[in-house]
Scaffold this motif. Structure first.
Motif, PDB file in Angstrom:
ATOM      1  N   ARG A  15       0.822  -1.218   0.000  1.00  0.00           N
ATOM      2  CA  ARG A  15       0.000   0.000   0.000  1.00  0.00           C
ATOM      3  C   ARG A  15       0.854   1.266   0.000  1.00  0.00           C
ATOM      4  N   VAL A  16       1.893   1.305   0.821  1.00  0.00           N
ATOM      5  CA  VAL A  16       2.738   2.509   0.864  1.00  0.00           C
ATOM      6  C   VAL A  16       3.423   2.703  -0.484  1.00  0.00           C
ATOM      7  N   LEU A  43       7.991 -10.038  -3.067  1.00  0.00           N
ATOM      8  CA  LEU A  43       8.042 -11.477  -2.809  1.00  0.00           C
ATOM      9  C   LEU A  43       7.426 -12.179  -4.018  1.00  0.00           C
ATOM     10  N   ILE A 108      15.240 -10.048   6.813  1.00  0.00           N
ATOM     11  CA  ILE A 108      15.046  -9.373   5.514  1.00  0.00           C
ATOM     12  C   ILE A 108      16.124  -8.304   5.337  1.00  0.00           C
ATOM     13  N   GLY A 130      10.061   0.376   6.176  1.00  0.00           N
ATOM     14  CA  GLY A 130       9.449  -0.820   6.768  1.00  0.00           C
ATOM     15  C   GLY A 130       9.770  -0.902   8.260  1.00  0.00           C
ATOM     16  N   ASN A 131       8.763  -1.204   9.041  1.00  0.00           N
ATOM     17  CA  ASN A 131       8.929  -1.173  10.503  1.00  0.00           C
ATOM     18  C   ASN A 131       9.443  -2.470  11.106  1.00  0.00           C
ATOM     19  N   MET A 155      12.961   6.485   8.404  1.00  0.00           N
ATOM     20  CA  MET A 155      12.008   7.578   8.174  1.00  0.00           C
ATOM     21  C   MET A 155      11.267   8.021   9.434  1.00  0.00           C
ATOM     22  N   LEU A 158       7.217  11.247   8.367  1.00  0.00           N
ATOM     23  CA  LEU A 158       5.764  11.218   8.546  1.00  0.00           C
ATOM     24  C   LEU A 158       5.412  11.746   9.937  1.00  0.00           C
ATOM     25  N   ALA A 242       2.389   8.068   4.528  1.00  0.00           N
ATOM     26  CA  ALA A 242       3.721   7.470   4.703  1.00  0.00           C
ATOM     27  C   ALA A 242       4.546   7.659   3.434  1.00  0.00           C
TER      28      ALA A 242
HETATM   29  P1  NAI Z   1       1.756  -3.861   2.864  1.00  0.00           P
HETATM   30  O1  NAI Z   1       1.562  -5.126   3.642  1.00  0.00           O
HETATM   31  O2  NAI Z   1       0.632  -3.288   2.088  1.00  0.00           O
HETATM   32  O3  NAI Z   1       2.985  -4.033   1.860  1.00  0.00           O
HETATM   33  C1  NAI Z   1       4.186  -4.619   2.243  1.00  0.00           C
HETATM   34  C2  NAI Z   1       4.713  -5.334   1.021  1.00  0.00           C
HETATM   35  O4  NAI Z   1       6.031  -5.760   1.322  1.00  0.00           O
HETATM   36  C3  NAI Z   1       3.889  -6.566   0.641  1.00  0.00           C
HETATM   37  O5  NAI Z   1       3.464  -6.441  -0.698  1.00  0.00           O
HETATM   38  C4  NAI Z   1       4.872  -7.711   0.837  1.00  0.00           C
HETATM   39  O6  NAI Z   1       4.703  -8.737  -0.135  1.00  0.00           O
HETATM   40  C5  NAI Z   1       6.207  -6.997   0.668  1.00  0.00           C
HETATM   41  N1  NAI Z   1       7.346  -7.679   1.283  1.00  0.00           N
HETATM   42  C6  NAI Z   1       7.399  -8.332   2.458  1.00  0.00           C
HETATM   43  N2  NAI Z   1       8.632  -8.848   2.640  1.00  0.00           N
HETATM   44  C7  NAI Z   1       9.361  -8.494   1.564  1.00  0.00           C
HETATM   45  C8  NAI Z   1      10.700  -8.722   1.165  1.00  0.00           C
HETATM   46  N3  NAI Z   1      11.528  -9.466   1.911  1.00  0.00           N
HETATM   47  N4  NAI Z   1      11.128  -8.194  -0.012  1.00  0.00           N
HETATM   48  C9  NAI Z   1      10.297  -7.483  -0.777  1.00  0.00           C
HETATM   49  N5  NAI Z   1       9.005  -7.239  -0.469  1.00  0.00           N
HETATM   50  C10 NAI Z   1       8.552  -7.734   0.692  1.00  0.00           C
HETATM   51  O7  NAI Z   1       2.324  -2.805   3.936  1.00  0.00           O
HETATM   52  P2  NAI Z   1       2.400  -1.229   3.795  1.00  0.00           P
HETATM   53  O8  NAI Z   1       1.169  -0.635   4.372  1.00  0.00           O
HETATM   54  O9  NAI Z   1       2.805  -0.868   2.418  1.00  0.00           O
HETATM   55  O10 NAI Z   1       3.572  -0.904   4.830  1.00  0.00           O
HETATM   56  C11 NAI Z   1       4.901  -1.290   4.518  1.00  0.00           C
HETATM   57  C12 NAI Z   1       5.811  -1.047   5.717  1.00  0.00           C
HETATM   58  O11 NAI Z   1       5.919   0.345   5.980  1.00  0.00           O
HETATM   59  C13 NAI Z   1       5.295  -1.686   7.008  1.00  0.00           C
HETATM   60  O12 NAI Z   1       6.393  -2.246   7.699  1.00  0.00           O
HETATM   61  C14 NAI Z   1       4.752  -0.504   7.783  1.00  0.00           C
HETATM   62  O13 NAI Z   1       4.753  -0.732   9.170  1.00  0.00           O
HETATM   63  C15 NAI Z   1       5.759   0.557   7.376  1.00  0.00           C
HETATM   64  N6  NAI Z   1       5.335   1.926   7.601  1.00  0.00           N
HETATM   65  C16 NAI Z   1       6.265   2.808   8.081  1.00  0.00           C
HETATM   66  C17 NAI Z   1       5.948   4.107   8.323  1.00  0.00           C
HETATM   67  C18 NAI Z   1       6.967   5.064   8.848  1.00  0.00           C
HETATM   68  O14 NAI Z   1       6.590   6.221   9.145  1.00  0.00           O
HETATM   69  N7  NAI Z   1       8.235   4.718   8.980  1.00  0.00           N
HETATM   70  C19 NAI Z   1       4.570   4.591   8.117  1.00  0.00           C
HETATM   71  C20 NAI Z   1       3.675   3.597   7.555  1.00  0.00           C
HETATM   72  C21 NAI Z   1       4.049   2.308   7.294  1.00  0.00           C
END
Ligand code: NAI
Length: 329
Positions: A15-16, A43, A108, A130-131, A155, A158, A242
């Motif tokens: 999503r991000v 993945l 990872i 990624g968190n 980051m 945000l 984000a």
């Molecule tokens: P999401 O679940 O929609 O997308 C994550 C994607 O990462 C998935 O498509 C998944 O298949 C992929 N993925 C997982 N492991 C992987 C790997 N080893 N290599 C490549 N791709 C991989 O999650 P979303 O909402 O996009 O969030 C992503 C990350 O960003 C989360 O960890 C979230 O907590 C973090 N985040 C951080 C913020 C910040 O301010 N630092 C703010 C919002 C989100």
């Protein structure tokens, strides 16, 4: 035309990344004269979705988008990249603690740190989203140490933008009136959004918002818990805000921060403000637009601020200890 900039994005079907990729492709970040090559990593299970994203990018016909590579191979995704935005990570599952998530996502970032050091361009900059992003950044850096420490960022932008908005709303001024905000420490609910050094229309924020109790007991927890509040409201975590944070982070590095102001980013500490060396800690930062951050020095924290600073620092030290075995010396 300038030489193309290669931008690797992991978690590219998530999503991000969905909001992020299109803005990078559009030329908004690097400018209308700089071609962009997107190198998108996912993945294997998400490759079909990523294929759909590729088609949509093609259908935007962005003049700046020179090429898009989609892959499930980190070697290919990071090959020659000038920027790497590490978004991909597993989300926290039901009942899982923060420490479980750290252990789950750590490997990872071991692998991606190693591959970046082998494959990325010599000028690469890495932004970890990624968190838990501070500690993931620590892991990636320690495993990719051939890339200088100052090129690895996590980051907090945000959080910074959230804090700017909250002060502006309270003072009933435009967001542009709020400057000199800092998010100290961890991108977590221990972060300290520092209202004591912030300014509103050039004046100390505490002179404009004189309700200290509101600042301490509403503003600070509201910023700390904003991510959870979004999840509770929408059932999903922040996505376009984000992505916007990541875009702002890179824009500040590419274009510079305005004079008399600074922004927030988490960097590998060299001991600034008494943070142990090597902790990835959120600091006030400026940039001249040359891709480098400078930490703003000499800010003072009052007793309340010092207490908050210590809490977030202790959390980061604990997180480092949880992943000690993933940190080669
Ligand atoms: P999401 O679940 O929609 O997308 C994550 C994607 O990462 C998935 O498509 C998944 O298949 C992929 N993925 C997982 N492991 C992987 C790997 N080893 N290599 C490549 N791709 C991989 O999650 P979303 O909402 O996009 O969030 C992503 C990350 O960003 C989360 O960890 C979230 O907590 C973090 N985040 C951080 C913020 C910040 O301010 N630092 C703010 C919002 C989100």
């Amino acid at each position: 035309m300038a030489q193309a900039v290669r931008v690797a994005v992991t978690g590219a079907a998530g999503r991000v990344a969905n909001s992020l990729i299109v803005r990078i492709a559009s030329g908004e970040v690097f400018g209308p004269d700089v071609p962009v090559i997107l190198q998108l990593l996912e993945l294997p299970v998400a490759m079909k979705t990523l294929e759909g994203i590729l088609y949509e990018l093609q259908d935007c016909a962005f003049p700046t988008l020179q090429d898009v590579i989609i892959t499930d191979d980190a070697n290919r995704a990071f090959e020659g990249c000038n920027w790497a935005i590490l978004v991909g990570a597993a989300p926290r599952g039901p009942g899982e603690q923060r420490s479980d998530l750290i252990r789950k996502n750590g490997p990872i970032f071991v692998e991606q740190g190693r591959v970046l050091a082998r494959r990325a361009a010599s000028d690469v900059r890495i932004l970890v989203v990624g968190n838990p992003c501070n500690t993931n950044c620590l892991i990636a850096w320690r495993n990719g140490r051939d890339i200088p420490a100052e090129r690895w960022h996590a980051m907090t932008r945000l959080d910074h933008n959230r804090a700017v908005y909250a002060l502006a709303a309270k003072a009933n001024v435009p967001v542009t009136a709020v400057t000199c905000m800092t998010i100290w420490g961890n991108h977590s609910n221990t972060q300290y959004p520092d209202f004591t050094n912030a300014r509103i229309n050039g004046r100390p924020a505490t002179e404009v918002i004189t309700d200290r109790q509101w600042l301490e007991t509403v503003f600070v927890p509201q910023c700390q818990e904003r991510g959870k509040f979004i999840i509770d409201t929408t059932k999903v975590s922040s996505s376009f805000s984000a992505a916007n944070g990541a875009i702002d982070h890179i824009k500040s590095l590419v274009r510079g921060t305005p004079s008399g102001d600074w922004t927030s980013a988490a960097l590998v500490s060299r001991g600034e403000y008494g943070v142990p060396e090597g902790i990835v800690f959120g600091y006030p930062v400026t940039s001249r637009g040359d891709g480098c951050w400078q930490i703003v020095e000499g800010l003072k924290l009052d007793e309340f601020g010092q207490q908050k600073f210590q809490i977030t620092l202790q959390e980061l030290i604990k997180e480092r200890d949880v992943v000690q075995d993933l940190l080669p010396s």
